[in-house]
Design an enzyme around this catalytic site. Structure first.
Site: not given
Ligand code: DQA
Length: 146
Positions: A10-11, A18, A23, A73, A76, A79, A86, A100, A102-104, A109
């Protein structure tokens, strides 16, 4: 040869506008182009994004059914989504790679971002390198596929 699925949660469809301080200013189309030029011979990059947890889980089933390596990726969902966790486990226990990304740097954070429910069942985790996290994941897949 199987496609490499590059799945975004998402997002991430709003990359470019964004929180550019977090990002960067690159869009998913920019990322798609970067990955396409770096794809190993015989593999195509299939980059997708959804805000829908069920759709993302369906794409992980597709990875199992087509024996496709995955760069994920989870955004959210990282978390808190045990359902996504699963589904990732379904892919990795089928002997397929899920990296997995992540950009950041989630660990630098807010505290809710410090925990990933995905990492324990992923093949590996790459974060903090901006879009290069995806390119490094592609390199890891390339090495694993040998
Ligand atoms: C993210 C980090 C997550 O905490 C966040 O919810 C995202 C993006 C990253 O790529 O840095 O949407 O996964």
């Amino acid at each position: 040869m199987a496609n490499i699925l590059v799945l975004n949660g998402p997002n991430l469809g709003r990359l470019g506008s964004r929180e550019p301080d977090v990002y960067g200013t690159g869009t998913l189309d920019d990322l798609r182009a970067e990955l396409a030029t770096a794809a190993p011979a015989g593999h195509a990059i299939d980059l997708r994004q959804t805000n829908d947890e069920a759709e993302l889980i369906g794409w992980l089933y597709e990875a199992v059914d087509t024996a496709s390596p995955v760069i994920l990726n989870p955004a959210a969902f990282t978390h808190y989504s045990y359902a996504l966790r699963d589904a990732v486990a379904l892919v990795t226990t089928a002997g397929l790679i899920v990296v997995e990304v992540h950009i950041s740097n989630p660990h630098a954070r807010e505290s809710f971002r410090h925990k990933s429910v995905i990492s324990a069942v992923a093949t590996g985790v790459i974060a903090v390198f901006g879009f290069d996290s995806y390119l490094l994941a592609l390199d890891a897949i390339n090495r694993k596929l040998g």
